[in-house]
Design a protein around this motif. Structure first.
Motif, mmCIF file in Angstrom:
data_model
loop_
_atom_site.group_PDB
_atom_site.id
_atom_site.type_symbol
_atom_site.label_atom_id
_atom_site.label_comp_id
_atom_site.label_asym_id
_atom_site.label_seq_id
_atom_site.Cartn_x
_atom_site.Cartn_y
_atom_site.Cartn_z
ATOM 1 N N PHE A 102 -4.218 7.126 -2.223
ATOM 2 C CA PHE A 102 -3.157 6.147 -2.021
ATOM 3 C C PHE A 102 -2.092 6.159 -3.120
ATOM 4 O O PHE A 102 -1.203 5.317 -3.136
ATOM 5 N N THR A 124 0.409 0.505 -11.328
ATOM 6 C CA THR A 124 0.742 0.276 -9.921
ATOM 7 C C THR A 124 0.373 -1.153 -9.547
ATOM 8 O O THR A 124 -0.696 -1.636 -9.897
ATOM 9 N N TYR A 125 1.273 -1.835 -8.847
ATOM 10 C CA TYR A 125 0.976 -3.170 -8.349
ATOM 11 C C TYR A 125 0.341 -3.060 -6.974
ATOM 12 O O TYR A 125 0.757 -2.241 -6.162
ATOM 13 N N LEU A 126 -0.659 -3.889 -6.727
ATOM 14 C CA LEU A 126 -1.298 -3.974 -5.423
ATOM 15 C C LEU A 126 -1.124 -5.394 -4.915
ATOM 16 O O LEU A 126 -0.952 -6.322 -5.694
ATOM 17 N N GLU A 127 -1.166 -5.555 -3.610
ATOM 18 C CA GLU A 127 -1.128 -6.886 -3.022
ATOM 19 C C GLU A 127 -2.539 -7.241 -2.571
ATOM 20 O O GLU A 127 -3.216 -6.428 -1.945
ATOM 21 N N VAL A 140 -1.422 -1.384 -0.809
ATOM 22 C CA VAL A 140 -0.498 -0.684 -1.683
ATOM 23 C C VAL A 140 0.881 -0.849 -1.047
ATOM 24 O O VAL A 140 1.158 -0.259 0.003
ATOM 25 N N ILE A 168 -2.350 5.536 -6.336
ATOM 26 C CA ILE A 168 -2.464 4.405 -7.262
ATOM 27 C C ILE A 168 -2.630 4.960 -8.673
ATOM 28 O O ILE A 168 -3.586 5.663 -8.967
ATOM 29 N N LYS A 178 4.693 -0.398 -0.108
ATOM 30 C CA LYS A 178 5.573 0.768 -0.118
ATOM 31 C C LYS A 178 6.772 0.500 -1.007
ATOM 32 O O LYS A 178 7.300 -0.604 -1.027
ATOM 33 N N ARG A 214 -7.910 6.108 -5.376
ATOM 34 C CA ARG A 214 -6.653 6.087 -6.153
ATOM 35 C C ARG A 214 -5.796 7.304 -5.828
ATOM 36 O O ARG A 214 -4.584 7.185 -5.616
#
Length: 83
Positions: free
Chosen positions: A26, A32-35, A47, A28, A49, A23
């Motif tokens: 990166f 935070t949204y992650l894909e 993560v 996070i 941009k 975390r």
């Protein structure tokens, strides 16, 4: 490229804990949204941009361009609906 592996446990409702070290590395934070990308039998977390990160100091300008493009597309769609 060095590969790092982490073992995480899936909790109730499918939740997983991302190790603190990852975390921090990166950026996070809570919210935070992650894909999640599914490729065959693999899962990758990305993560995305932000515009500021992608465009550097011009990030605010890029956001304005995105707003203008969205407004233009919306106007065109409304025009097509009226026709």
């Amino acid at each position: 490229m060095m590969v790092e592996r982490y073992r995480v446990k899936v909790h109730e409702k499918g939740l997983i804990v991302i190790p603190a070290e990852v975390r921090r590395r990166f950026g996070i934070a809570p919210g935070t949204y992650l894909e999640m990308v599914v490729e065959g039998d693999s899962i990758r977390l990305l993560v995305p941009k932000s515009l500021r990160q992608a465009f550097g100091i011009d990030g605010e300008r890029a956001l304005e361009v995105v707003k203008l493009i969205s407004a233009s597309r919306r106007a065109k769609l409304e025009e097509e609906v009226r026709a």
